[in-house]
Scaffold this active site. Structure first.
Site, PDB file in Angstrom:
ATOM      1  N   GLY A  11      16.807  37.167  34.395  1.00  0.00           N
ATOM      2  CA  GLY A  11      18.001  36.419  33.990  1.00  0.00           C
ATOM      3  C   GLY A  11      17.863  34.926  34.239  1.00  0.00           C
ATOM      4  N   HIS A  12      16.674  34.384  34.087  1.00  0.00           N
ATOM      5  CA  HIS A  12      16.413  32.976  34.458  1.00  0.00           C
ATOM      6  C   HIS A  12      17.143  31.979  33.578  1.00  0.00           C
ATOM      7  CE1 HIS A  12      13.790  33.344  31.002  1.00  0.00           C
ATOM      8  NE2 HIS A  12      13.549  32.042  31.026  1.00  0.00           N
ATOM      9  N   ARG A  13      17.651  32.405  32.435  1.00  0.00           N
ATOM     10  CA  ARG A  13      18.369  31.451  31.561  1.00  0.00           C
ATOM     11  C   ARG A  13      19.860  31.416  31.874  1.00  0.00           C
ATOM     12  NH1 ARG A  13      15.863  31.722  25.438  1.00  0.00           N
ATOM     13  NH2 ARG A  13      14.173  30.234  25.796  1.00  0.00           N
ATOM     14  N   SER A 108      29.100  41.502  42.844  1.00  0.00           N
ATOM     15  CA  SER A 108      30.197  40.574  42.562  1.00  0.00           C
ATOM     16  C   SER A 108      31.377  40.916  43.462  1.00  0.00           C
ATOM     17  CB  SER A 108      30.625  40.715  41.101  1.00  0.00           C
ATOM     18  OG  SER A 108      31.867  40.064  40.902  1.00  0.00           O
ATOM     19  N   SER A 109      32.250  39.941  43.666  1.00  0.00           N
ATOM     20  CA  SER A 109      33.421  40.188  44.524  1.00  0.00           C
ATOM     21  C   SER A 109      34.403  41.147  43.849  1.00  0.00           C
ATOM     22  CB  SER A 109      34.135  38.865  44.819  1.00  0.00           C
ATOM     23  OG  SER A 109      34.534  38.259  43.592  1.00  0.00           O
ATOM     24  N   CYS A 110      34.239  41.388  42.545  1.00  0.00           N
ATOM     25  CA  CYS A 110      35.195  42.267  41.866  1.00  0.00           C
ATOM     26  C   CYS A 110      34.940  43.750  42.182  1.00  0.00           C
ATOM     27  CB  CYS A 110      35.179  42.046  40.366  1.00  0.00           C
ATOM     28  SG  CYS A 110      33.730  42.716  39.567  1.00  0.00           S
ATOM     29  N   TYR A 137      32.743  46.568  34.805  1.00  0.00           N
ATOM     30  CA  TYR A 137      31.686  45.738  35.418  1.00  0.00           C
ATOM     31  C   TYR A 137      31.554  46.099  36.894  1.00  0.00           C
ATOM     32  CZ  TYR A 137      29.415  41.345  36.942  1.00  0.00           C
ATOM     33  OH  TYR A 137      28.566  40.399  37.473  1.00  0.00           O
ATOM     34  N   LYS A 141      28.272  47.519  38.955  1.00  0.00           N
ATOM     35  CA  LYS A 141      27.718  46.798  40.115  1.00  0.00           C
ATOM     36  C   LYS A 141      27.715  47.686  41.362  1.00  0.00           C
ATOM     37  CE  LYS A 141      26.364  42.926  38.446  1.00  0.00           C
ATOM     38  NZ  LYS A 141      24.923  42.552  38.523  1.00  0.00           N
ATOM     39  N   PRO A 164      28.319  37.920  45.654  1.00  0.00           N
ATOM     40  CA  PRO A 164      28.849  36.566  45.518  1.00  0.00           C
ATOM     41  C   PRO A 164      30.295  36.545  45.042  1.00  0.00           C
ATOM     42  CG  PRO A 164      27.289  37.019  43.743  1.00  0.00           C
ATOM     43  CD  PRO A 164      27.345  38.234  44.593  1.00  0.00           C
ATOM     44  N   THR A 165      31.017  35.516  45.424  1.00  0.00           N
ATOM     45  CA  THR A 165      32.372  35.288  44.933  1.00  0.00           C
ATOM     46  C   THR A 165      32.271  34.641  43.550  1.00  0.00           C
ATOM     47  OG1 THR A 165      34.512  34.316  45.521  1.00  0.00           O
ATOM     48  CG2 THR A 165      32.555  32.972  45.935  1.00  0.00           C
ATOM     49  N   ASN A 166      33.400  34.119  43.016  1.00  0.00           N
ATOM     50  CA  ASN A 166      33.357  33.456  41.706  1.00  0.00           C
ATOM     51  C   ASN A 166      32.429  32.245  41.765  1.00  0.00           C
ATOM     52  OD1 ASN A 166      35.711  35.185  41.633  1.00  0.00           O
ATOM     53  ND2 ASN A 166      36.253  34.098  39.738  1.00  0.00           N
ATOM     54  N   LEU A 167      31.549  32.144  40.779  1.00  0.00           N
ATOM     55  CA  LEU A 167      30.520  31.105  40.777  1.00  0.00           C
ATOM     56  C   LEU A 167      30.776  30.085  39.676  1.00  0.00           C
ATOM     57  CD1 LEU A 167      27.494  33.534  41.106  1.00  0.00           C
ATOM     58  CD2 LEU A 167      28.510  32.162  42.952  1.00  0.00           C
ATOM     59  N   HIS A 180      34.426  32.026  32.488  1.00  0.00           N
ATOM     60  CA  HIS A 180      35.322  32.102  33.647  1.00  0.00           C
ATOM     61  C   HIS A 180      36.242  30.877  33.644  1.00  0.00           C
ATOM     62  CE1 HIS A 180      32.099  34.883  35.000  1.00  0.00           C
ATOM     63  NE2 HIS A 180      33.142  35.527  35.472  1.00  0.00           N
ATOM     64  N   ASP A 270      46.683  37.836  34.566  1.00  0.00           N
ATOM     65  CA  ASP A 270      46.377  37.135  35.819  1.00  0.00           C
ATOM     66  C   ASP A 270      45.176  37.758  36.520  1.00  0.00           C
ATOM     67  OD1 ASP A 270      49.713  36.202  37.008  1.00  0.00           O
ATOM     68  OD2 ASP A 270      48.153  35.037  35.985  1.00  0.00           O
TER      69      ASP A 270
HETATM   70  O1  GFB Z   1      37.639  33.360  36.051  1.00  0.00           O
HETATM   71  P1  GFB Z   1      38.386  34.473  35.406  1.00  0.00           P
HETATM   72  O2  GFB Z   1      38.193  34.676  33.939  1.00  0.00           O
HETATM   73  O3  GFB Z   1      37.953  35.846  36.100  1.00  0.00           O
HETATM   74  O4  GFB Z   1      39.977  34.316  35.674  1.00  0.00           O
HETATM   75  P2  GFB Z   1      38.423  36.646  37.395  1.00  0.00           P
HETATM   76  C1  GFB Z   1      40.450  33.864  36.895  1.00  0.00           C
HETATM   77  C2  GFB Z   1      41.917  33.515  36.759  1.00  0.00           C
HETATM   78  O5  GFB Z   1      42.017  32.289  36.009  1.00  0.00           O
HETATM   79  C3  GFB Z   1      42.769  34.541  35.996  1.00  0.00           C
HETATM   80  C4  GFB Z   1      43.025  32.407  35.033  1.00  0.00           C
HETATM   81  O6  GFB Z   1      44.012  34.664  36.641  1.00  0.00           O
HETATM   82  C5  GFB Z   1      42.948  33.883  34.634  1.00  0.00           C
HETATM   83  O7  GFB Z   1      44.160  34.272  33.987  1.00  0.00           O
HETATM   84  N1  GFB Z   1      42.774  31.464  33.927  1.00  0.00           N
HETATM   85  C6  GFB Z   1      43.593  30.422  33.624  1.00  0.00           C
HETATM   86  C7  GFB Z   1      41.749  31.487  33.071  1.00  0.00           C
HETATM   87  N2  GFB Z   1      43.121  29.774  32.541  1.00  0.00           N
HETATM   88  C8  GFB Z   1      41.966  30.415  32.183  1.00  0.00           C
HETATM   89  C9  GFB Z   1      41.041  30.187  31.123  1.00  0.00           C
HETATM   90  O8  GFB Z   1      41.170  29.279  30.285  1.00  0.00           O
HETATM   91  N3  GFB Z   1      39.962  31.023  31.074  1.00  0.00           N
HETATM   92  C10 GFB Z   1      39.777  32.052  31.981  1.00  0.00           C
HETATM   93  N4  GFB Z   1      38.686  32.831  31.888  1.00  0.00           N
HETATM   94  N5  GFB Z   1      40.666  32.315  32.999  1.00  0.00           N
HETATM   95  C11 GFB Z   1      36.133  37.845  37.010  1.00  0.00           C
HETATM   96  C12 GFB Z   1      35.683  39.204  36.532  1.00  0.00           C
HETATM   97  O9  GFB Z   1      37.522  37.942  37.266  1.00  0.00           O
HETATM   98  O10 GFB Z   1      35.505  37.481  38.240  1.00  0.00           O
HETATM   99  C13 GFB Z   1      34.183  39.236  36.394  1.00  0.00           C
HETATM  100  O11 GFB Z   1      36.327  39.503  35.291  1.00  0.00           O
HETATM  101  C14 GFB Z   1      33.516  38.726  37.650  1.00  0.00           C
HETATM  102  O12 GFB Z   1      33.782  40.562  36.161  1.00  0.00           O
HETATM  103  C15 GFB Z   1      34.089  37.412  38.098  1.00  0.00           C
HETATM  104  O13 GFB Z   1      33.678  39.663  38.675  1.00  0.00           O
HETATM  105  C16 GFB Z   1      33.482  36.977  39.415  1.00  0.00           C
HETATM  106  O14 GFB Z   1      38.071  35.886  38.618  1.00  0.00           O
HETATM  107  O15 GFB Z   1      39.844  37.097  37.259  1.00  0.00           O
END
Ligand code: GFB
Length: 313
Positions: A11-13, A108-110, A137, A141, A164-167, A180, A270
């Site tokens: 997954g280097h890209r 992943s933290s999820c 997902y 994992k 890892p947490t959200n990156l 994200h 949310d």
């Molecule tokens: O980052 P995100 O898509 O993933 O959403 P998760 C985080 C929060 O940001 C949610 C809000 O409450 C979204 O509703 N949000 C607000 C937005 N505006 C936006 C926007 O424009 N785009 C997006 N994408 N979100 C992921 C998992 O969950 O976390 C993955 O779905 C993975 O599988 C990742 O585990 C680490 O943090 O909710």
């Protein structure tokens, strides 16, 4: 790892794989093996075994995955569970059968229950129901973690798993449907600023809390733990602090220099209200994050500006 060890980064890209390769090169590792999807389809078991038997890697960083934000996960459950199960099984199996010394698997933290005490300790895994928007997902994992633990238990194969947490960071996905939140808001505020639009749409209520770790910090943690950690129990990797999505939006709005309004799209989910990782185990293993969120947002915006032609609609 020795500087001339044969190291495969799957997954280097991607966001994570790219950061791991950058960090390995910066630390003087000289035999880093990478393959594009065209060169080796990681969903194809034969192609993966052929690669491992030809290249004989000694260390493997498993940073390849089908990833995405909350909307992508909710919309494409088959893709998220099927692709991740196939890719991780191929790489974990081929690592063991080709004689890899050590594999690092990234979860992943999820994977943790939607409702569990915060901050989340590693032992909370499988103690409650998952967040519905990304359970596909998460299940993939969790299966990857359990496969690594099974190989360690049955064959003594040295496979470790980090959560890892959200990156975020350079090389992230800025597509507004699949990305994200952090890269999505950077792009939305920037495009609104340059086009003179007065509103930026934030999904959901903005009340969920999220923890954000810069991907260069994650790469540093991966190399540190590849060198020092040899148990099959999972390790959380995060910063230990979180903010609301609304606070994040205000931070990004300020960084980008957008003057307009933030409006909510309540038709969007949310997701889980909080998933703050407990990082005491990580700190006990001798590693702490360095990049502060404000600094990381600024450098990520700078990277986006230098590369935005790649994201034009
Ligand atoms: O980052 P995100 O898509 O993933 O959403 P998760 C985080 C929060 O940001 C949610 C809000 O409450 C979204 O509703 N949000 C607000 C937005 N505006 C936006 C926007 O424009 N785009 C997006 N994408 N979100 C992921 C998992 O969950 O976390 C993955 O779905 C993975 O599988 C990742 O585990 C680490 O943090 O909710």
């Amino acid at each position: 790892m020795k500087k001339d060890s044969r190291i495969f980064v799957a997954g280097h890209r991607g966001l994570v794989g790219g950061a791991i390769v950058r960090k390995l090169r910066a630390e003087g590792f000289t035999k880093i093996i990478v393959r594009t999807r065209a060169e080796c389809d990681l969903e194809n078991q034969g192609a993966v075994f052929k690669l491992f038997l030809e290249e004989k890697p000694e260390f493997v960083f498993m940073a390849a995955a089908k990833v995405g934000g909350i909307l992508a996960n909710k919309t494409y459950p088959v893709d998220f569970i099927r692709s991740n199960l196939m890719v991780q099984n191929n790489i974990i199996d081929a690592s063991f059968y080709s004689g890899v010394s050590k594999l690092l698997f990234l979860g992943s933290s999820c994977i943790y229950p939607k409702l569990c005490p915060q901050p989340i300790k590693e032992e909370y895994l499988l103690t409650g129901a998952l967040e519905p928007t990304n359970e596909w997902y998460a299940i993939a994992k969790i299966a990857g973690i359990k496969t690594c633990q099974a190989y360690q238990a049955q064959y003594g194969f040295n496979a470790i798993s980090l959560m890892p947490t959200n990156l975020y960071g350079p090389g992230d996905n800025f597509d507004l449907n699949s990305s994200h939140v952090l890269p999505a808001l950077i792009r939305k505020f920037h495009e609104a600023k340059v086009s003179g639009v007065n509103e930026v749409v934030m999904w959901g209520t903005g009340t969920p809390r999220r923890e954000f770790l810069h991907v260069d910090d994650l790469a540093s943690a991966c190399i540190h733990l590849m060198e020092t950690y040899n148990k099959s129990e999972i390790v959380n990797v995060g910063t230990g602090s979180d903010i609301t999505i609304r606070e994040l939006a205000e931070l990004i709005k300020q960084t980008v220099g957008f003057q307009g309004e933030i409006v909510q799209d309540l038709t969007k989910p949310d997701g889980t209200m909080q998933k703050l990782l407990d990082v005491q185990k990580l700190h006990g293993l001798g590693w702490k994050h360095r990049v502060a969120l404000e600094e990381g947002i600024q450098t990520t915006y700078d990277w986006f500006l230098d590369n935005q032609s790649a994201f034009r609609r």
